[in-house]
Scaffold this active site. Structure first.
Site, PDB file in Angstrom:
ATOM      1  N   LYS A 102       0.841  -1.211   0.000  1.00  0.00           N
ATOM      2  CA  LYS A 102       0.000   0.000   0.000  1.00  0.00           C
ATOM      3  C   LYS A 102       0.873   1.257   0.000  1.00  0.00           C
ATOM      4  O   LYS A 102       0.525   2.270  -0.633  1.00  0.00           O
ATOM      5  CB  LYS A 102      -0.950   0.007   1.206  1.00  0.00           C
ATOM      6  CG  LYS A 102      -1.821   1.284   1.324  1.00  0.00           C
ATOM      7  CD  LYS A 102      -2.929   1.378   0.294  1.00  0.00           C
ATOM      8  CE  LYS A 102      -3.535   2.758   0.075  1.00  0.00           C
ATOM      9  NZ  LYS A 102      -4.449   3.255   1.055  1.00  0.00           N
ATOM     10  N   GLU A 117       1.792  13.777   4.880  1.00  0.00           N
ATOM     11  CA  GLU A 117       2.371  12.559   5.471  1.00  0.00           C
ATOM     12  C   GLU A 117       3.636  12.116   4.725  1.00  0.00           C
ATOM     13  O   GLU A 117       4.077  10.984   4.893  1.00  0.00           O
ATOM     14  CB  GLU A 117       1.333  11.438   5.431  1.00  0.00           C
ATOM     15  CG  GLU A 117       0.109  11.692   6.295  1.00  0.00           C
ATOM     16  CD  GLU A 117      -0.879  10.540   6.236  1.00  0.00           C
ATOM     17  OE1 GLU A 117      -1.402  10.240   5.138  1.00  0.00           O
ATOM     18  OE2 GLU A 117      -1.127   9.928   7.280  1.00  0.00           O
TER      19      GLU A 117
HETATM   20  P1  NAD Z   1      -8.222  13.705   7.502  1.00  0.00           P
HETATM   21  O1  NAD Z   1      -7.197  14.767   7.313  1.00  0.00           O
HETATM   22  O2  NAD Z   1      -9.505  13.836   6.769  1.00  0.00           O
HETATM   23  O3  NAD Z   1      -8.544  13.559   9.050  1.00  0.00           O
HETATM   24  C1  NAD Z   1      -7.512  13.292   9.983  1.00  0.00           C
HETATM   25  C2  NAD Z   1      -7.663  14.237  11.186  1.00  0.00           C
HETATM   26  O4  NAD Z   1      -7.400  15.581  10.775  1.00  0.00           O
HETATM   27  C3  NAD Z   1      -9.066  14.236  11.793  1.00  0.00           C
HETATM   28  O5  NAD Z   1      -8.921  14.305  13.181  1.00  0.00           O
HETATM   29  C4  NAD Z   1      -9.689  15.509  11.255  1.00  0.00           C
HETATM   30  O6  NAD Z   1     -10.673  16.063  12.106  1.00  0.00           O
HETATM   31  C5  NAD Z   1      -8.477  16.420  11.195  1.00  0.00           C
HETATM   32  N1  NAD Z   1      -8.679  17.493  10.211  1.00  0.00           N
HETATM   33  C6  NAD Z   1      -9.120  17.362   8.923  1.00  0.00           C
HETATM   34  N2  NAD Z   1      -9.196  18.582   8.341  1.00  0.00           N
HETATM   35  C7  NAD Z   1      -8.794  19.484   9.266  1.00  0.00           C
HETATM   36  C8  NAD Z   1      -8.673  20.901   9.256  1.00  0.00           C
HETATM   37  N3  NAD Z   1      -8.967  21.601   8.162  1.00  0.00           N
HETATM   38  N4  NAD Z   1      -8.235  21.497  10.384  1.00  0.00           N
HETATM   39  C9  NAD Z   1      -7.929  20.771  11.487  1.00  0.00           C
HETATM   40  N5  NAD Z   1      -8.038  19.416  11.558  1.00  0.00           N
HETATM   41  C10 NAD Z   1      -8.462  18.791  10.463  1.00  0.00           C
HETATM   42  O7  NAD Z   1      -7.481  12.320   7.167  1.00  0.00           O
HETATM   43  P2  NAD Z   1      -7.983  11.069   6.305  1.00  0.00           P
HETATM   44  O8  NAD Z   1      -7.978  11.421   4.859  1.00  0.00           O
HETATM   45  O9  NAD Z   1      -9.212  10.516   6.926  1.00  0.00           O
HETATM   46  O10 NAD Z   1      -6.752  10.082   6.516  1.00  0.00           O
HETATM   47  C11 NAD Z   1      -6.536   9.333   7.705  1.00  0.00           C
HETATM   48  C12 NAD Z   1      -5.497   8.255   7.395  1.00  0.00           C
HETATM   49  O11 NAD Z   1      -6.028   7.375   6.396  1.00  0.00           O
HETATM   50  C13 NAD Z   1      -4.199   8.811   6.787  1.00  0.00           C
HETATM   51  O12 NAD Z   1      -3.110   8.028   7.187  1.00  0.00           O
HETATM   52  C14 NAD Z   1      -4.420   8.671   5.289  1.00  0.00           C
HETATM   53  O13 NAD Z   1      -3.219   8.597   4.541  1.00  0.00           O
HETATM   54  C15 NAD Z   1      -5.173   7.351   5.269  1.00  0.00           C
HETATM   55  N6  NAD Z   1      -5.994   7.127   4.060  1.00  0.00           N
HETATM   56  C16 NAD Z   1      -6.727   8.121   3.524  1.00  0.00           C
HETATM   57  C17 NAD Z   1      -7.509   7.858   2.405  1.00  0.00           C
HETATM   58  C18 NAD Z   1      -8.392   8.923   1.799  1.00  0.00           C
HETATM   59  O14 NAD Z   1      -8.928   8.701   0.722  1.00  0.00           O
HETATM   60  N7  NAD Z   1      -8.615  10.062   2.460  1.00  0.00           N
HETATM   61  C19 NAD Z   1      -7.531   6.579   1.856  1.00  0.00           C
HETATM   62  C20 NAD Z   1      -6.789   5.564   2.470  1.00  0.00           C
HETATM   63  C21 NAD Z   1      -6.017   5.850   3.581  1.00  0.00           C
HETATM   64  C1  AOT Z   2      -6.030   5.555  -2.452  1.00  0.00           C
HETATM   65  N1  AOT Z   2      -5.869   6.722  -1.744  1.00  0.00           N
HETATM   66  O1  AOT Z   2      -4.691   5.930   0.027  1.00  0.00           O
HETATM   67  C2  AOT Z   2      -6.695   4.473  -1.899  1.00  0.00           C
HETATM   68  O2  AOT Z   2      -5.855   9.074  -0.600  1.00  0.00           O
HETATM   69  O3  AOT Z   2      -4.244   8.490   0.774  1.00  0.00           O
HETATM   70  C3  AOT Z   2      -5.090   8.230  -0.089  1.00  0.00           C
HETATM   71  C4  AOT Z   2      -5.202   6.835  -0.590  1.00  0.00           C
HETATM   72  C5  AOT Z   2      -6.839   3.325  -2.663  1.00  0.00           C
HETATM   73  C6  AOT Z   2      -6.342   3.273  -3.941  1.00  0.00           C
HETATM   74  C7  AOT Z   2      -5.696   4.379  -4.486  1.00  0.00           C
HETATM   75  C8  AOT Z   2      -5.557   5.522  -3.739  1.00  0.00           C
END
Ligand code: NAD
Ligand code: AOT
Length: 312
Positions: A188, A273
């Site tokens: 991943k 990140e």
């Molecule tokens: P996010 O940034 O949406 O949320 C994470 C934290 O940040 C939460 O506590 C949220 O309240 C806070 N936050 C968000 N916007 C903010 C702002 N404007 N001001 C202050 N705080 C804020 O994170 P996410 O996209 O849910 O990702 C969480 C984990 O999952 C990460 O490791 C990411 O890489 C991973 N991930 C994300 C996705 C995706 O599509 N977003 C997909 C797979 C994995």
């Molecule tokens: C993603 N996206 O992991 C998930 O937005 O951080 C992210 C993330 C599945 C497949 C391709 C991209």
């Protein structure tokens, strides 16, 4: 099982909503006050594959957790990598010796941080191919579908990890029990080490990146750097399979997705990140004497862009 979702951004909202809709007991903890206020007033409001849904769940700030007696059997962590230490320092009371912590964050090495707060045999690691995006406090866009791979970090956690798989199955989260979660995490990380930084720097979504002629070469070169470093840690990535896995996203449902690093940097001007993805590979490469010029350059470019947009 009492489930607490720690970090209710895009992904935390998705998992909380789907687990709640399936009838589970879900509590939310988040550090962004405006987000907590919005959820408290209106619930999590989601565009769920085109349908507007809202769901109310108990929601707390870290300060309220520290002052109260909220306990969880399972804490599902969905913070950004760079928020882990600060948040866990504040919510230690949430985690008693029986609490399991599941980490599905993108990036490498989160177990090194989490081991300070939860015993190894209560740690579950994994990855997810689900996606999400925040459109405002308490508001998320949850499009497409995905899956989860997870495994207990220590052998004795297996029964509990299998219970989590069952619960996630009931919520439609498509979980799989991974027999080698470290491999899953590196595989991943290759998805994020290519798509996240390239889309953020080139200002495009996954499908648009895939239509550019340099994309195949960029992917191959970056994945080769990840594989060379992973091999030093005993993980033998099948680079062609990983390339096909990443390239498949160019024409899949997910092609319209703007990766989370794009959302952070280009939409919300937040720090990224990158240090836990390409930055981790560049650091480890240096340590092992392996050249990782693309990862090093991408890391510096993302940091430069963080500064140009005034990311916080
Ligand atoms: P996010 O940034 O949406 O949320 C994470 C934290 O940040 C939460 O506590 C949220 O309240 C806070 N936050 C968000 N916007 C903010 C702002 N404007 N001001 C202050 N705080 C804020 O994170 P996410 O996209 O849910 O990702 C969480 C984990 O999952 C990460 O490791 C990411 O890489 C991973 N991930 C994300 C996705 C995706 O599509 N977003 C997909 C797979 C994995
Ligand atoms: C993603 N996206 O992991 C998930 O937005 O951080 C992210 C993330 C599945 C497949 C391709 C991209």
């Amino acid at each position: 099982m009492k489930i607490t979702v720690l970090g209710v951004g895009g992904m935390g909202s998705r998992f909380a909503l789907m687990l709640h809709q399936a009838g589970n007991d879900v509590t939310l903890v988040d550090g962004w006050q405006a987000n907590v206020d919005a959820i408290r007033a209106n619930g999590i409001q989601a565009n769920f594959n085109g349908k507007q849904v809202a769901a109310k769940m108990p929601v707390y700030t870290p300060a309220e957790i520290a002052a109260g007696d909220v306990q969880a059997d399972l804490v599902v962590v969905f913070l950004k990598s760079n928020q882990l230490t600060t948040m866990f320092d504040q919510v230690q009371s949430l985690i008693d010796p029986n609490t399991y912590v599941l980490c599905l964050l993108n990036g490498i090495g989160h177990e090194d941080v989490l081991e300070k707060y939860v015993a190894k045999d209560h740690l579950i690691l994994g990855i997810t191919m689900w996606t999400a995006g925040m459109t405002g406090p308490g508001q998320v866009e949850l499009l497409g579908d995905g899956e989860v791979e997870l495994q207990n970090f220590a052998p004795s956690g297996k029964d509990f990890a299998l219970q989590v798989v069952d619960i996630f199955k009931g919520a439609g989260l498509n979980p799989h029990y991974s027999e080698n979660v470290k491999y899953s995490i590196w595989r991943k990380a290759c998805v994020n080490g290519t798509l996240n930084c390239l889309c953020a720097l080139l200002d495009c979504n996954i499908g648009e990146l895939g239509k550019t002629t340099p994309a195949p070469d960029l992917l191959h070169t970056i994945i080769a750097e990840f594989a060379a470093v992973a091999a030093k840690e005993g993980i033998k990535l099948d680079t062609e399979e990983v390339y096909q896995h990443v390239a498949a996203t160019f024409t899949a449902d997910i092609a319209d997705h703007y990766p989370s690093m794009y959302q952070d940097l280009n939409q919300h001007h937040r720090l990224t990140e990158i240090e836990f993805i390409n930055g981790a590979v560049a650091r480890k490469g240096k340590q092992y004497g392996i050249a990782t010029p693309y990862c090093a350059l991408l890391t510096q470019m993302v940091h430069a862009k963080e500064q140009l947009v005034g990311a916080k």
